[in-house]
Write a protein that holds these residues in place. Structure first.
Motif, PDB file in Angstrom:
ATOM      1  N   ASP A  14    -100.675  37.267   5.552  1.00  0.00           N
ATOM      2  CA  ASP A  14     -99.581  36.315   5.766  1.00  0.00           C
ATOM      3  C   ASP A  14     -98.246  36.952   5.367  1.00  0.00           C
ATOM      4  O   ASP A  14     -97.257  36.816   6.080  1.00  0.00           O
ATOM      5  N   VAL A  15     -98.237  37.640   4.233  1.00  0.00           N
ATOM      6  CA  VAL A  15     -97.016  38.319   3.791  1.00  0.00           C
ATOM      7  C   VAL A  15     -96.680  39.459   4.750  1.00  0.00           C
ATOM      8  O   VAL A  15     -95.517  39.663   5.101  1.00  0.00           O
ATOM      9  N   LEU A  16     -97.679  40.183   5.191  1.00  0.00           N
ATOM     10  CA  LEU A  16     -97.470  41.264   6.154  1.00  0.00           C
ATOM     11  C   LEU A  16     -96.793  40.729   7.417  1.00  0.00           C
ATOM     12  O   LEU A  16     -95.839  41.313   7.911  1.00  0.00           O
ATOM     13  N   ASN A  17     -97.280  39.623   7.906  1.00  0.00           N
ATOM     14  CA  ASN A  17     -96.776  39.067   9.163  1.00  0.00           C
ATOM     15  C   ASN A  17     -95.457  38.325   9.017  1.00  0.00           C
ATOM     16  O   ASN A  17     -94.840  37.985  10.033  1.00  0.00           O
ATOM     17  N   THR A  18     -95.012  38.070   7.788  1.00  0.00           N
ATOM     18  CA  THR A  18     -93.744  37.366   7.580  1.00  0.00           C
ATOM     19  C   THR A  18     -92.758  38.205   6.762  1.00  0.00           C
ATOM     20  O   THR A  18     -91.790  37.669   6.220  1.00  0.00           O
ATOM     21  N   ALA A  19     -92.996  39.502   6.667  1.00  0.00           N
ATOM     22  CA  ALA A  19     -92.093  40.383   5.923  1.00  0.00           C
ATOM     23  C   ALA A  19     -90.690  40.295   6.515  1.00  0.00           C
ATOM     24  O   ALA A  19     -90.515  40.143   7.729  1.00  0.00           O
ATOM     25  N   HIS A  74    -106.059  52.755   2.469  1.00  0.00           N
ATOM     26  CA  HIS A  74    -106.166  52.292   1.082  1.00  0.00           C
ATOM     27  C   HIS A  74    -106.123  50.762   0.993  1.00  0.00           C
ATOM     28  O   HIS A  74    -106.826  50.155   0.187  1.00  0.00           O
ATOM     29  N   LEU A  75    -105.284  50.142   1.829  1.00  0.00           N
ATOM     30  CA  LEU A  75    -105.129  48.690   1.800  1.00  0.00           C
ATOM     31  C   LEU A  75    -106.114  47.966   2.713  1.00  0.00           C
ATOM     32  O   LEU A  75    -106.139  46.739   2.767  1.00  0.00           O
ATOM     33  N   GLY A  76    -106.930  48.731   3.439  1.00  0.00           N
ATOM     34  CA  GLY A  76    -107.972  48.134   4.266  1.00  0.00           C
ATOM     35  C   GLY A  76    -107.475  47.451   5.524  1.00  0.00           C
ATOM     36  O   GLY A  76    -108.060  46.470   5.986  1.00  0.00           O
ATOM     37  N   ILE A  77    -106.389  47.973   6.105  1.00  0.00           N
ATOM     38  CA  ILE A  77    -105.886  47.423   7.359  1.00  0.00           C
ATOM     39  C   ILE A  77    -105.934  48.525   8.408  1.00  0.00           C
ATOM     40  O   ILE A  77    -105.565  49.666   8.126  1.00  0.00           O
ATOM     41  N   PRO A  78    -106.403  48.210   9.607  1.00  0.00           N
ATOM     42  CA  PRO A  78    -106.391  49.230  10.655  1.00  0.00           C
ATOM     43  C   PRO A  78    -104.953  49.709  10.910  1.00  0.00           C
ATOM     44  O   PRO A  78    -104.026  48.901  10.999  1.00  0.00           O
ATOM     45  N   ALA A  79    -104.778  51.005  10.978  1.00  0.00           N
ATOM     46  CA  ALA A  79    -103.446  51.577  11.171  1.00  0.00           C
ATOM     47  C   ALA A  79    -102.781  51.002  12.420  1.00  0.00           C
ATOM     48  O   ALA A  79    -101.582  50.724  12.413  1.00  0.00           O
ATOM     49  N   GLN A  80    -103.538  50.785  13.479  1.00  0.00           N
ATOM     50  CA  GLN A  80    -102.962  50.253  14.722  1.00  0.00           C
ATOM     51  C   GLN A  80    -102.416  48.844  14.514  1.00  0.00           C
ATOM     52  O   GLN A  80    -101.376  48.488  15.060  1.00  0.00           O
ATOM     53  N   GLU A  81    -103.093  48.042  13.697  1.00  0.00           N
ATOM     54  CA  GLU A  81    -102.605  46.689  13.413  1.00  0.00           C
ATOM     55  C   GLU A  81    -101.283  46.746  12.645  1.00  0.00           C
ATOM     56  O   GLU A  81    -100.328  46.022  12.962  1.00  0.00           O
ATOM     57  N   ALA A  82    -101.222  47.601  11.630  1.00  0.00           N
ATOM     58  CA  ALA A  82     -99.989  47.756  10.861  1.00  0.00           C
ATOM     59  C   ALA A  82     -98.856  48.274  11.747  1.00  0.00           C
ATOM     60  O   ALA A  82     -97.714  47.819  11.649  1.00  0.00           O
ATOM     61  N   PHE A  83     -99.179  49.199  12.624  1.00  0.00           N
ATOM     62  CA  PHE A  83     -98.190  49.750  13.551  1.00  0.00           C
ATOM     63  C   PHE A  83     -97.640  48.652  14.459  1.00  0.00           C
ATOM     64  O   PHE A  83     -96.426  48.539  14.654  1.00  0.00           O
ATOM     65  N   THR A  84     -98.510  47.827  15.014  1.00  0.00           N
ATOM     66  CA  THR A  84     -98.097  46.763  15.931  1.00  0.00           C
ATOM     67  C   THR A  84     -97.214  45.737  15.233  1.00  0.00           C
ATOM     68  O   THR A  84     -96.163  45.343  15.756  1.00  0.00           O
ATOM     69  N   VAL A  85     -97.614  45.305  14.040  1.00  0.00           N
ATOM     70  CA  VAL A  85     -96.821  44.333  13.286  1.00  0.00           C
ATOM     71  C   VAL A  85     -95.445  44.910  12.976  1.00  0.00           C
ATOM     72  O   VAL A  85     -94.416  44.223  13.101  1.00  0.00           O
ATOM     73  N   THR A  86     -95.406  46.175  12.589  1.00  0.00           N
ATOM     74  CA  THR A  86     -94.140  46.818  12.251  1.00  0.00           C
ATOM     75  C   THR A  86     -93.254  46.967  13.477  1.00  0.00           C
ATOM     76  O   THR A  86     -92.044  46.709  13.425  1.00  0.00           O
TER      77      THR A  86
END
Length: 88
Positions: free
Chosen positions: A7-12, A50-62
């Motif tokens: 939730d915090v990731l998606n609302t940063a 390390h944080l257990g999130i797929p890199a592609q998901e983090a990339f897309t959100v960013t």
């Protein structure tokens, strides 16, 4: 493993993300461009793992955060200007 709050990731906020980005860029500026990009990629990939999130998901959100309705958000245009003026 630290727990990642999606939730915090998606609302940063763009401001917080831009500030964190500037901190990393500030430290990378002492290295050659080839090392800068690989160092940044290494931090991204190992932190996602390390944080257990797929890199592609983090990339897309960013990517979605960087780009607003009218193109790149002002906070990230500032990062572009910093790179043009400060990085090798």
């Amino acid at each position: 493993m630290p727990k990642l709050n999606r939730d915090v990731l998606n609302t940063a906020t763009p401001r917080d993300v831009a500030m964190a980005s500037m901190t990393v860029l500030d430290r990378l500026q002492d290295f050659r461009p080839e090392i800068q990009i690989m160092g940044a990629a290494t931090v991204f990939l190992t932190l996602a793992d390390h944080l257990g999130i797929p890199a592609q998901e983090a990339f897309t959100v960013t990517k979605n955060l960087i780009n607003g309705d009218d193109g790149k958000r002002a906070e990230f245009r500032g990062i572009d200007a910093y790179m043009k003026g400060e990085l090798a």
